[in-house]
Design an enzyme around this catalytic site. Structure first.
Site, PDB file in Angstrom:
ATOM      1  N   HIS A   1      24.543 -58.859   9.820  1.00 22.35           N
ATOM      2  CA  HIS A   1      23.145 -58.547   9.541  1.00 22.35           C
ATOM      3  C   HIS A   1      22.275 -58.855  10.762  1.00 22.35           C
ATOM      4  O   HIS A   1      22.027 -60.018  11.082  1.00 22.35           O
ATOM      5  CB  HIS A   1      22.647 -59.330   8.320  1.00 22.35           C
ATOM      6  CG  HIS A   1      23.355 -58.969   7.068  1.00 22.35           C
ATOM      7  ND1 HIS A   1      24.280 -59.792   6.463  1.00 22.35           N
ATOM      8  CD2 HIS A   1      23.298 -57.856   6.299  1.00 22.35           C
ATOM      9  CE1 HIS A   1      24.751 -59.202   5.378  1.00 22.35           C
ATOM     10  NE2 HIS A   1      24.173 -58.025   5.257  1.00 22.35           N
TER      11      HIS A   1
ATOM     12  N   CYS B   1      24.021 -60.496  -5.586  1.00 18.72           N
ATOM     13  CA  CYS B   1      24.603 -59.428  -4.781  1.00 18.72           C
ATOM     14  C   CYS B   1      25.785 -60.014  -4.004  1.00 18.72           C
ATOM     15  O   CYS B   1      25.952 -61.228  -3.934  1.00 18.72           O
ATOM     16  CB  CYS B   1      23.576 -58.868  -3.789  1.00 18.72           C
ATOM     17  SG  CYS B   1      22.128 -58.116  -4.554  1.00 18.72           S
TER      18      CYS B   1
ATOM     19  N   GLU C   1      27.881 -68.049  -6.524  1.00 18.89           N
ATOM     20  CA  GLU C   1      26.432 -68.079  -6.356  1.00 18.89           C
ATOM     21  C   GLU C   1      25.717 -68.700  -7.548  1.00 18.89           C
ATOM     22  O   GLU C   1      24.757 -69.446  -7.387  1.00 18.89           O
ATOM     23  CB  GLU C   1      25.931 -66.648  -6.122  1.00 18.89           C
ATOM     24  CG  GLU C   1      24.524 -66.574  -5.592  1.00 18.89           C
ATOM     25  CD  GLU C   1      24.209 -65.228  -4.969  1.00 18.89           C
ATOM     26  OE1 GLU C   1      23.083 -64.739  -5.186  1.00 18.89           O
ATOM     27  OE2 GLU C   1      25.069 -64.678  -4.259  1.00 18.89           O
TER      28      GLU C   1
ATOM     29  N   TYR D   1      21.259 -47.858   0.094  1.00 21.10           N
ATOM     30  CA  TYR D   1      19.913 -48.196   0.545  1.00 21.10           C
ATOM     31  C   TYR D   1      19.951 -48.778   1.956  1.00 21.10           C
ATOM     32  O   TYR D   1      20.990 -49.240   2.444  1.00 21.10           O
ATOM     33  CB  TYR D   1      19.248 -49.198  -0.408  1.00 21.10           C
ATOM     34  CG  TYR D   1      19.725 -50.618  -0.225  1.00 21.10           C
ATOM     35  CD1 TYR D   1      18.989 -51.530   0.543  1.00 21.10           C
ATOM     36  CD2 TYR D   1      20.923 -51.055  -0.787  1.00 21.10           C
ATOM     37  CE1 TYR D   1      19.434 -52.823   0.732  1.00 21.10           C
ATOM     38  CE2 TYR D   1      21.369 -52.346  -0.596  1.00 21.10           C
ATOM     39  CZ  TYR D   1      20.616 -53.232   0.162  1.00 21.10           C
ATOM     40  OH  TYR D   1      21.073 -54.508   0.371  1.00 21.10           O
TER      41      TYR D   1
ATOM     42  N   GLU E   1      19.239 -54.634   6.048  1.00 17.82           N
ATOM     43  CA  GLU E   1      20.348 -54.421   5.117  1.00 17.82           C
ATOM     44  C   GLU E   1      20.644 -52.928   5.110  1.00 17.82           C
ATOM     45  O   GLU E   1      19.713 -52.109   5.086  1.00 17.82           O
ATOM     46  CB  GLU E   1      19.992 -54.892   3.709  1.00 17.82           C
ATOM     47  CG  GLU E   1      20.118 -56.384   3.483  1.00 17.82           C
ATOM     48  CD  GLU E   1      21.554 -56.859   3.310  1.00 17.82           C
ATOM     49  OE1 GLU E   1      22.484 -56.069   3.593  1.00 17.82           O
ATOM     50  OE2 GLU E   1      21.736 -58.008   2.899  1.00 17.82           O
TER      51      GLU E   1
ATOM     52  N   GLU F   1      23.567 -50.637   3.183  1.00 14.21           N
ATOM     53  CA  GLU F   1      24.748 -50.743   2.327  1.00 14.21           C
ATOM     54  C   GLU F   1      25.003 -49.519   1.460  1.00 14.21           C
ATOM     55  O   GLU F   1      24.062 -48.896   0.958  1.00 14.21           O
ATOM     56  CB  GLU F   1      24.600 -51.949   1.386  1.00 14.21           C
ATOM     57  CG  GLU F   1      24.623 -53.282   2.072  1.00 14.21           C
ATOM     58  CD  GLU F   1      24.651 -54.442   1.083  1.00 14.21           C
ATOM     59  OE1 GLU F   1      24.946 -55.556   1.522  1.00 14.21           O
ATOM     60  OE2 GLU F   1      24.393 -54.236  -0.124  1.00 14.21           O
TER      61      GLU F   1
ATOM     62  N   TRP G   1      15.934 -53.055  -2.660  1.00 13.20           N
ATOM     63  CA  TRP G   1      17.044 -52.405  -3.360  1.00 13.20           C
ATOM     64  C   TRP G   1      16.866 -52.461  -4.874  1.00 13.20           C
ATOM     65  O   TRP G   1      17.147 -51.493  -5.572  1.00 13.20           O
ATOM     66  CB  TRP G   1      18.394 -52.994  -2.935  1.00 13.20           C
ATOM     67  CG  TRP G   1      18.568 -54.465  -3.182  1.00 13.20           C
ATOM     68  CD1 TRP G   1      19.056 -55.063  -4.318  1.00 13.20           C
ATOM     69  CD2 TRP G   1      18.256 -55.524  -2.284  1.00 13.20           C
ATOM     70  NE1 TRP G   1      19.056 -56.426  -4.184  1.00 13.20           N
ATOM     71  CE2 TRP G   1      18.580 -56.746  -2.945  1.00 13.20           C
ATOM     72  CE3 TRP G   1      17.747 -55.574  -0.989  1.00 13.20           C
ATOM     73  CZ2 TRP G   1      18.406 -57.986  -2.340  1.00 13.20           C
ATOM     74  CZ3 TRP G   1      17.585 -56.818  -0.392  1.00 13.20           C
ATOM     75  CH2 TRP G   1      17.910 -57.998  -1.058  1.00 13.20           C
TER      76      TRP G   1
END
Length: 199
Positions: free
Chosen positions: A31, A72, A92, A109, A118, A120, A165
């Protein structure tokens, strides 16, 4: 993936526009302001009453401090999508999942915040949770349960800000049943190619 020194290095799968794998790189390096297209996923979690779990991302994460869907993640090379979703929920949110089903298999997106992008191919899934979440504070700084109709209407009218997103996904699902538990599954044939191959 485990490195030669025995440490765990999370890998992100780079893909072409059809979702064919081009290789893998460490998540810690992917990223940037020029993030390459890679595989991810978004998962929604609902409770027995049909309420949807929202989380605020921890400050140290990409898009830190932003309100979004439950969690995510990124499938590891060769990892089936559902396995990745269950793994990430445990990591998480400290949460075991019940049923997991596909919603938006070909969601894609690109978004930018504070110079970090981002980018992806990001299938969207819906899961039921078992028990109460126990979030990792390095991943999640707060959570709340909300009704889908209220969330949908608040986001679509601009009364509530969520991750880019999630906002796009909500717009795509705006005409769906008011109870997320009644949403029909998506078509797995529309998943990115490498996820179809992983089963």
């Amino acid at each position: 993936m485990t490195a030669a020194d025995g440490s765990d290095i999370e890998q992100v799968v780079l893909v072409d526009d059809a979702g064919r794998a081009l290789g893998a790189v460490p998540k810690a390096t992917v990223h940037t302001d020029r993030t390459p297209l890679h595989l991810g996923f978004s998962c929604y979690v609902v409770d027995p009453a049909g309420r949807m779990l929202l989380t605020t991302r921890a400050a140290g994460k990409t898009f830190g401090g932003v309100l979004t869907n439950a969690f995510c993640g990124h499938p590891a090379p060769g990892e089936p999508l559902e396995s990745a979703v269950r793994r990430r929920a445990a990591h998480e949110l400290g949460l075991e999942l019940g049923d997991v089903r596909l919603l938006l298999p070909d969601f894609r997106y690109r978004a930018e915040l504070r110079g970090v992008v981002e980018n992806e191919l990001c299938p969207v899934l819906l899961a039921t949770g078992r028990g109460a979440p126990r979030p990792d504070p390095s991943e999640v700084c707060s959570l709340e349960w909300v009704s889908w109709p209220g969330l949908r209407d608040d986001v679509l009218t601009g009364r509530r800000a969520v991750s880019p997103w999630f906002a796009d996904q909500i717009a795509l699902l705006a005409g769906a049943n008011d109870d997320p538990r009644e949403w029909p599954p998506g078509d797995p044939a529309r998943l990115p190619a490498t996820l179809r191959d992983a089963g």
